[in-house]
Scaffold this motif. Structure first.
Motif: not given
Length: 228
Positions: A191-203, A205-209, A213-216
């Protein structure tokens, strides 16, 4: 620009050309994390391929973090390749429009693709093409979160069809693994398991933040494919 999505090349990946720049900005921290996962640390004498390079952002990040000897970026989006030439500066990178690696047999030590393989109609032909272009012992890192194991895929496949100039493919993680193994690669993945902070933006693709988080952290997969 042709509206036939079966064309071998088109102007941009996204129907909205402004989406290309936004996508590059969003991918930057993901690219840096991916580069940290690459096992091969010293690329100073290595030849690198970025398959589906778009506007060349991944190769520019890679060179800044792990300078390579030379690289090829290839993409079927003609306008993206035209733009990347103005962005590369003095980097030792060539760019090419298309999807075939004919003429590059045994050329590369390292190949990378980021969110590209899910759009390739003939994945077996792609695997063979990459295998042939790698040196013995060469490695291909193929990254995708767009697969049928992704719980968001039923929604996303519609968005991809509506917003891009590509033809959507439905494949599972196992489907990819079997094709690459049949081609001759030694297949592993994580898994990529991104371990940084993801910036919130309206999307859309992922309207639920929480989905972002789960995707990355859980859904996006990195295949490590070695040519014996």
């Amino acid at each position: 620009m042709s509206t036939d999505k079966t064309d071998a090349a088109f102007s941009t990946w996204y129907i909205d050309p402004d989406a290309e720049d936004k996508m590059a900005d969003w991918h930057a921290p993901i690219w840096r994390h991916l580069i940290d996962l690459i096992v091969e640390k010293d690329l100073s004498a290595k030849s690198v391929l970025d398959f589906g390079c778009n506007q060349g952002g991944l190769l520019r990040h890679l060179y800044a973090m792990r300078p390579f000897q030379k690289a090829l970026g290839i993409d079927i989006a003609e306008a993206s390749i035209a733009r990347v030439e103005s962005l590369k500066g003095n980097l030792p990178v060539q760019h090419q429009v298309g999807s075939s690696l004919l003429g590059w047999d045994g050329e590369f030590d390292l190949a990378i693709s980021h969110e590209v393989i899910y759009l390739i109609p003939d994945i077996a032909a792609h695997a063979t093409d990459i295998f042939r272009s790698l040196k013995t012992g060469g490695v291909y890192y193929a990254v995708t979160g767009c697969h049928t194991n992704n719980p968001l895929w039923p929604k996303w496949r519609t968005l991809v069809a509506e917003r891009t100039n590509t033809v959507v493919q439905d494949r599972s993680i196992t489907d990819y693994a079997k094709v690459f193994q049949t081609t001759g690669f030694t297949v592993s993945a994580r898994k990529l398991e991104f371990d940084g902070f993801l910036p919130y933006s309206e999307s859309t693709w992922t309207p639920d933040f929480a989905d972002a988080l789960d995707y990355y952290t859980q859904t996006k997969i990195v295949f490590r494919l070695v040519k014996p």
